[in-house]
Design an enzyme around this catalytic site. Structure first.
Site, mmCIF file in Angstrom:
data_model
loop_
_atom_site.group_PDB
_atom_site.id
_atom_site.type_symbol
_atom_site.label_atom_id
_atom_site.label_comp_id
_atom_site.label_asym_id
_atom_site.label_seq_id
_atom_site.Cartn_x
_atom_site.Cartn_y
_atom_site.Cartn_z
ATOM 1 N N ASP A 64 -8.176 19.009 -14.260
ATOM 2 C CA ASP A 64 -8.503 17.659 -14.703
ATOM 3 C C ASP A 64 -8.152 17.585 -16.194
ATOM 4 O OD1 ASP A 64 -9.779 15.356 -15.635
ATOM 5 O OD2 ASP A 64 -11.513 15.577 -14.308
ATOM 6 N N TYR A 75 -17.215 17.346 -14.798
ATOM 7 C CA TYR A 75 -17.577 15.938 -14.882
ATOM 8 C C TYR A 75 -18.560 15.616 -13.743
ATOM 9 C CZ TYR A 75 -17.231 10.898 -14.638
ATOM 10 O OH TYR A 75 -17.533 9.567 -14.597
ATOM 11 N N LYS A 83 -9.633 6.747 -19.274
ATOM 12 C CA LYS A 83 -9.977 7.250 -20.604
ATOM 13 C C LYS A 83 -8.756 7.164 -21.541
ATOM 14 C CE LYS A 83 -13.696 8.004 -18.267
ATOM 15 N NZ LYS A 83 -14.019 9.268 -17.617
ATOM 16 N N ARG A 121 0.842 -1.212 0.000
ATOM 17 C CA ARG A 121 0.000 0.000 0.000
ATOM 18 C C ARG A 121 0.867 1.249 0.000
ATOM 19 N NH1 ARG A 121 -1.581 1.748 4.558
ATOM 20 N NH2 ARG A 121 -2.330 -0.228 5.382
#
Ligand SMILES: *Cc1c(COP(=O)(O)O)cnc(C)c1O
Length: 391
Positions: free
Chosen positions: A177, A104, A202, A52
């Site tokens: 973004d 978004y 994307k 992690r």
């Protein structure tokens, strides 16, 4: 070997952060699935303790993405939204955040429905394409500015350098973004942005088969921001798996060639749509590459090319829209974007369904709007598909 950052972008997409595996000579970064690493002694290890907090495969894709975004450092997350949520964890309770109105949907929900409740964040939404409007709503209490460019689905263009100046003038950080552009088309950190985020689901992954997110921090961000983000990622546990890190690393190698084709296909399709606008019953076409797009000049200045997203308004009501989408075959009727395959979607009933109708209409996301994500198929096949769907 030449230092990767001295090489051009297309070469760095393949090599940045990567060396042949010292153990085996493997040309491709191994997938290290181990969750834990042997310690050589107290406070003595080979750089890893527990996956992690640090995993070799994840570290490699993070180094590659940092290089491509001209960042000091980058972090890889399991989704774009988890990248966004972790960035917001760095902001103190009660902070004033100014965000793009055309945001978004998932990030709008995260800010407006989640963080206002869980962290007392005060969020002001404003049209970031209007630089003066942004300057008018920020103040010394503003901690963060958050926007995307081009935006979804209106493809509004935000002047990145101008917004960076506004953020700095009030001592706020800015987050861009960069999902719709990818670092191939636009590198906001070079224009004064502090943190770039991505839905790597994307264009970065590019094959509609991987969910991932990225946050990349500028070397000129305020002191301690990168360290804080790293701490928050470890503290909240939002890490990309080794398997997905390897898939993302592989995907990014072809980002430049994919983007080149995405952009040239979108240009050809826009031309075809405009040439046949009346016959196809298209009221208007929105694409930043068109000189009459309100953000065209800014886009031409800050982007290498205009991307592969096209929004269009179509005549004939919902029935006609339904017919067009049912008849499209290569353009598949599905949400998401940035994959090798072309997609067609209807924002009012899909991605923006949760936005109240009046607000949707005011933003231009009316029922007659269709959004295309142009893939990398042969352009003439895509045009033939459009012909039979709209004709
Ligand atoms: C898809 C998307 C997101 C959310 O990313 P996920 O990977 O779906 O969590 C954020 N911003 C933009 C612009 C997007 O298109």
């Amino acid at each position: 070997m030449t230092k990767p950052n001295q090489l051009n972008f297309d070469t760095r997409a393949i090599h940045a952060g990567q060396e042949p595996d010292p153990l085996t000579g493997a040309v491709v970064t191994p997938i290290i699935h181990a969750t834990t690493f042997v310690q050589d002694g107290i406070d003595k290890n080979r750089g890893f303790v527990y996956s992690r907090s640090g995993n070799p495969t994840r570290l490699t894709v993070e180094a590659c993405l940092a290089d491509l975004e001209s960042a000091k450092t980058a972090f890889a997350f399991p989704t774009g939204l988890s990248a966004a949520a972790t960035i917001l964890e760095c902001v103190d309770a009660g902070a004033h955040i100014v965000a793009h109105a055309d945001l978004y949907g998932g990030i709008h929900r995260l800010l407006n429905d989640v963080r206002t409740r869980s962290a007392g964040h005060q969020v002001t939404f404003v049209d970031f394409a209007d630089t003066d409007a942004v300057a008018g709503v920020v103040n010394e209490k503003t901690t963060l500015l958050w926007y995307e460019t081009p935006s979804n689905p209106m493809l509004k263009i935000v002047d990145i350098a101008a917004i960076s100046q506004i953020a700095k003038s009030v001592g706020a950080m800015s987050v861009c973004d960069n999902t719709f552009s990818s670092p191939y088309l636009q590198r906001p950190l070079e224009l004064g942005v502090d943190i770039v985020m991505h839905s790597a689901t994307k264009f970065l992954s590019g094959h509609s088969d991987l969910m991932a997110g990225v946050a990349a921090v500028s070397a000129s961000a305020p002191d301690g921001v990168a360290e804080r983000l790293k701490l928050m990622q470890n503290a909240t546990g939002a890490v990309l798996s080794a398997m997905d890190s390897s898939l993302l690393l592989r995907s990014v190698k072809t980002l430049p060639v994919r983007m080149e084709r995405h952009c040239s296909n979108a240009k050809k399709i826009t031309e075809h749509l405009l040439d046949n606008q009346t016959r196809y019953g298209i009221t208007s076409v929105r694409y930043p590459g068109l000189p009459d797009h309100p953000g065209h000049d800014v886009a031409a200045r800050q982007m290498r090319d205009f991307g592969s997203m096209i929004s269009l308004y179509v005549d004939g009501g919902l029935q006609r829209l339904e017919q067009v989408m049912q008849r499209s075959h290569l353009f598949q009727f599905a949400v998401s974007l940035g994959g090798v395959e072309s997609l067609i979607q209807h924002p009012a009933s899909l991605t923006h369904k949760t936005v109240p109708k009046e607000k949707r209409d005011a933003e231009g996301v009316t029922d007659d709007l269709i959004r295309l994500s142009v893939g990398i198929e042969d352009a003439s096949d895509l045009i033939a598909d459009i012909k039979q769907a709209f004709g």
